[in-house]
Design an enzyme around this catalytic site. Structure first.
Site, PDB file in Angstrom:
ATOM      1  CD  GLU A 155       5.109  10.316 -40.716  1.00 38.07           C
ATOM      2  OE1 GLU A 155       4.174  11.132 -40.640  1.00 38.07           O
ATOM      3  OE2 GLU A 155       6.055  10.314 -39.916  1.00 38.07           O
ATOM      4  CG  HIS A 168       0.434  14.479 -39.197  1.00 36.31           C
ATOM      5  ND1 HIS A 168       0.208  13.781 -40.363  1.00 36.31           N
ATOM      6  CD2 HIS A 168       1.669  14.075 -38.787  1.00 36.31           C
ATOM      7  CE1 HIS A 168       1.225  12.999 -40.623  1.00 36.31           C
ATOM      8  NE2 HIS A 168       2.139  13.168 -39.680  1.00 36.31           N
ATOM      9  CD  GLU A 169       3.772  16.271 -36.654  1.00 36.98           C
ATOM     10  OE1 GLU A 169       4.372  15.313 -36.138  1.00 36.98           O
ATOM     11  OE2 GLU A 169       3.734  16.451 -37.888  1.00 36.98           O
ATOM     12  CG  MET A 207      10.208  15.271 -35.379  1.00 37.33           C
ATOM     13  SD  MET A 207       9.917  13.856 -36.477  1.00 37.33           S
ATOM     14  CE  MET A 207      10.196  12.501 -35.338  1.00 37.33           C
ATOM     15  N   GLY A 238       7.308  19.874 -42.142  1.00 36.94           N
ATOM     16  CA  GLY A 238       6.216  20.653 -41.587  1.00 36.94           C
ATOM     17  C   GLY A 238       6.275  20.652 -40.077  1.00 36.94           C
ATOM     18  CG  ASN A 278      10.744  15.851 -31.639  1.00 40.75           C
ATOM     19  OD1 ASN A 278      11.340  15.010 -32.288  1.00 40.75           O
ATOM     20  ND2 ASN A 278      10.752  17.136 -31.958  1.00 40.75           N
TER      21      ASN A 278
END
Length: 850
Positions: free
Chosen positions: A327, A304-305, A272, A270, A274
């Site tokens: 996570e 979420h990220e 990442m 979905g 970084n």
């Protein structure tokens, strides 16, 4: 390649020996514009110290060719020093400099540096994806999370490109021949797996967030052919809302300077996290109308990220044993943020209706595992990275928050971020901080929830007196015999009565459940309600059961709940009972048809019809299946025509009706929607809807390659190519299945195209042409991981199993294969899961026949 499978012990040995100071990575990406580009030049200068001079260690690199290696000025012969994806380093000094120049490979599998040519305009796009161990596909690394360093990236690329990384994008300097070099400033200290390079003809739009700790530059990027679909104002609003929430709640400034979000093609995941350079699937920029659940999920991905910027990037796990914690925390935090800071204030209802259900499903498969899995090496990480990690983990953290209280939980987090900034703690360190802030003993909680597998079932157990009041009441707890742990649960119990045509909560009790039976004296003497709901407020992670009266009330009046969350919990309980063979499939279908039209939660509206389609085709009694399929088809048509024009209900029911259509009349409707002879007020037959209709008609043999090719002429985008591939695979002919299967096994098939084919190839009702594919699947599973790579192979293994062939004979064949196979663990896992799903479906079929 055994050398790519780093073990936990090897990582610990290397971390005890080394400290990494800095990486300087020089990448020449000018080759990417060449039509048949396969490699790029990567030069890594790696500076590190050694606690025991004279020792030996190794660096990690996955590359087709290594040109040159020097260690402290000493030349190492690549022919002998580089083997099995490792560079042997001997004679280490106290301070060391390693320089490696290699030809690294562009990827089409979404691992390492992915290269994509947009068929809409032939523009080239690159992006990196490094989690778990794929930074070593782009530069030389010590590929483990606890060897953090600062990174300086220097990227040479065509001058008209955009290049983005973790640090702020500099002004490029001309490098000659139409190329320029971007020399990025050094990053903050971080792990290799959250570094990033994104380069190509990206379109960018910019803004800033002004927060309590200062200004954060914001960037949003996408392909040129998608820029009209990038709803930047909405994306910026969500980003700012999330920043304001997290900075306030965490009381720690965002650590990485700027924040770019890049929507990239053919993405495996979905998104990442970084650091400062988040990559996301560009399917999140929809070109056609989507329901609210789509945008709610996109918001959860964005939040979420961002949560990871603190939990995961600033503070990072020591080894992948604690990947679950990264996570699970971000998953819990994204719904927490959504519910409190965005328009999606009912996010926890959506979580209950959709995301949490994926955790329950995964936890009832033979491949279930403890949340805190024992990841002894990278192969174990790959196998254990699933919805136990995400959905169950978030559910358990949600219960932990209820257990200790939100304010003590946040107090512990704030201390944790300050104590461990830029470091690599372990879960025990977080647990100690939370015990201190909350005063709760958490070691036992952690043992029973994180070190064990399986889901408990909670059911009411009671007696009634002559007046219809509870004379005794307890909550019984059971567990599957393979995973017998009985756990402590923070549990809400809601009592609902019918008042003026609505289900209204009369009373609420919150208790701690422990052991096989927990008495609830608070309910003794209380009149039995129309519906008793265990786990009201959804604190606990457990399956729940409805007593006979409550189930009857639910079937008659589910849509009349005043609030959406208890309705979600009843939907979930009824679905569990259907899957577990305790409620007939036809009764579930009746429940859905009677209530889904009045459902208010966006996720329930979109998710429940999809689950019902599976139940109708797989869980129903085969003897009565034609009758149920006809009732499902007719019911969906009625729901479609009754839905409010232009509503999410109408859109979902149109898609569901297309999927269910099999009669001549229904297929005639689909053709009519395509050619305009059948109009439904408010329903936009846009490009994505057209592909849904075409695929449905192809599945039934009404459309073939000619119609698919004609539509592809209109939609010459990568999405069009992917949807055309899915439509071709859906056709009920041996030729179509053979072509689709060959494409799945072909390493040159792009990963997103492969995913769409895997979703589409094996359809219920086509069993006659699918018969050969059980053996084909089992044979291919032996080599898929080696031939296609982990991610692409996993997609095919999970979604490309010929499930419509499920029968007792198939179970027997799978048992034979599982007993004898030497296939990789991933393959054995997915075959075992397919076997379990077939067994569950056969049991449900038997119950439905009663």
């Amino acid at each position: 390649m055994p050398g790519t499978n780093l073990t936990r012990d090897e990582a610990a040995t290397r971390a005890a020996l080394l400290d990494v100071t800095a990486y300087t990575v020089d990448l020449d990406l000018t080759s990417a514009t060449q039509p048949e580009a396969t490699t790029f030049v990567s030069t890594t200068t790696l500076e590190f110290t050694c606690r025991e001079p004279g020792s030996v260690t190794f660096a990690d690199l996955v590359a087709p060719a290594v040109r040159e290696i020097t260690l402290n000025g000493r030349t190492l012969d690549p022919a002998t020093a580089y083997a099995d994806s490792r560079i042997a380093l001997d004679g280490l000094e106290e301070t060391n400099t390693l320089v490696v120049t290699a030809d690294c490979a562009y990827s089409n599998t979404g691992e390492g540096l992915h290269r994509f040519v947009d068929p809409a305009d032939d523009k080239v796009y690159l992006y990196s994806q490094f989690e778990v161990p794929d930074a070593r596909r782009v530069f030389t690394t010590f590929e483990q999370p606890d060897l953090k360093a600062v990174f300086t990236f220097n990227v040479t690329a065509p001058s008209h490109w955009v290049v983005v990384s973790n640090a702020a994008t500099p002004e490029p300097a001309e490098a000659g021949d139409g190329a320029s070099t971007w020399r990025f400033p050094a990053t903050k200290r971080m792990s290799t797996y959250i570094t990033a390079i994104v380069a190509g003809e990206y379109h960018g739009e910019f803004d800033t967030y002004e927060g309590k700790f200062g200004t954060i530059p914001l960037g949003h990027y996408c392909r040129q052919s998608l820029k009209e679909h990038m709803d930047t104002a909405e994306l910026v609003k969500l980003t700012k809302q999330s920043f304001e929430w997290f900075e306030e709640q965490f009381d720690y400034p965002y650590p990485f300077g700027k924040y770019d979000q890049l929507y990239v093609p053919e993405y495996n995941a979905g998104a990442m996290e970084n650091a400062g350079c988040v990559t996301l699937r560009d399917e999140y920029l929809p070109r056609s109308r989507q329901p609210r659940s789509f945008f709610e999920f996109r918001a959860s991905v964005i939040t979420h990220e961002m949560a990871h910027m603190w939990f995961g990037d600033l503070v990072t796990m020591k080894w992948w044993d604690d990947l679950w914690l990264n996570e699970s925390f971000a998953e819990w935090a994204c719904y927490w943020c959504e519910a409190n800071a965005t328009e999606f204030d009912d996010a926890w209802t959506g979580f209950a209706n959709a995301r949490k259900q994926t955790g329950y499903r995964a936890d009832q498969l033979p491949s279930t595992h403890p949340i805190a899995a024992d990841n002894v090496d990278l192969h174990a990480v790959e196998v254990n990275f699933d919805m136990i990690t995400y959905a169950k983990g978030a559910s358990v953290l949600k219960q932990l928050v209820a257990w200790v209280g939100i304010e003590p939980f946040l107090e512990g987090l704030r201390s944790y971020f300050k104590e461990w900034e830029y470091g690599n703690p372990e879960f025990k360190d977080l647990l100690a901080t939370l015990e201190k802030s909350s005063g709760r003993e958490l070691q036992g909680w952690a043992q029973e929830w994180l070190q064990t597998a399986g889901v408990n079932t909670l059911a009411p157990s009671f007696e009634l007196d002559a007046d219809g009041a509870y004379s005794a009441f307890a909550v019984s707890q059971t567990a599957h015999e393979d995973w017998p742990t009985l756990r402590r649960h923070r549990l809400g119990i809601g009592l609902y009565d019918e008042v003026d045509g609505r289900l209204v909560r009369r009373d609420y009790v919150e208790i701690d459940v422990e052991g096989a039976s927990t008495e609830v004296p608070e309910l003794v003497g209380v009149k039995q309600p129309a519906l008793l709901l265990l786990n009201d407020e959804d604190h606990a992670y457990a399956k729940i059961r409805l007593d006979e009266r409550s189930l009857a009330t639910a079937i008659a009046s589910l849509s009349t709940f005043e609030d959406s969350l208890p309705r979600a919990l009843v939907w979930g309980a009824a679905w569990d009972m259907t899957r577990d063979g305790e409620m007939r499939t036809r009764d579930w279908a009746d429940l859905v048809l009677a209530n889904i039209g009045q459902e208010t939660d966006a996720w329930a509206v979109t998710r429940i019809p999809a689950s019902t389609a599976l139940a109708v085709n797989f869980y129903s009694d085969p003897a009565h299946r034609p009758e149920l399929k006809a009732r499902w088809e007719t019911g969906l048509r009625e729901l479609l025509l009754a839905a409010e024009p232009g509503s999410d209900h109408q859109l979902t029911f149109a898609r569901s009706y297309a999927g269910a259509a099999h009669s001549d009349a229904a297929l005639g409707d689909l053709i009519g929607l395509l050619d305009g002879s059948f109009e439904v007020e408010g329903l936009a037959v846009d490009q994505d809807m057209r592909w849904a209709l075409i695929t449905a008609l192809a599945k039934q043999g009404r459309f073939g390659d000619a119609e698919i090719d004609a539509e592809l002429e209109v939609d010459k985008t990568i999405s069009g190519k992917e949807q055309a591939a899915a439509a071709r695979a859906a056709q009920p002919t041996a030729e179509a299945k053979a072509a689709a299967w060959d494409a799945l096994l072909d390493p040159s098939t792009p990963n997103e195209t492969s995913r769409e084919i895997a979703f589409s190839i094996f359809r219920f009702g086509q069993e006659d042409v699918l018969e050969p594919y059980l053996e084909k699947f089992l044979a291919a599973s032996e080599t898929l991981v080696d031939s296609l790579g982990f991610h692409k192979a996993s997609t095919i293994l999970e979604y490309g199993f010929p499930r419509p062939l499920g029968s007792e004979a198939t179970l027997g064949r799978l048992d034979e294969w599982l007993a004898d196979s030497s296939a990789p663990k991933q393959a054995q896992r997915y075959v075992g899961e397919a076997r379990a799903e077939i067994a569950r479906a056969l049991a449900a079929q038997q119950h439905d026949a009663r």
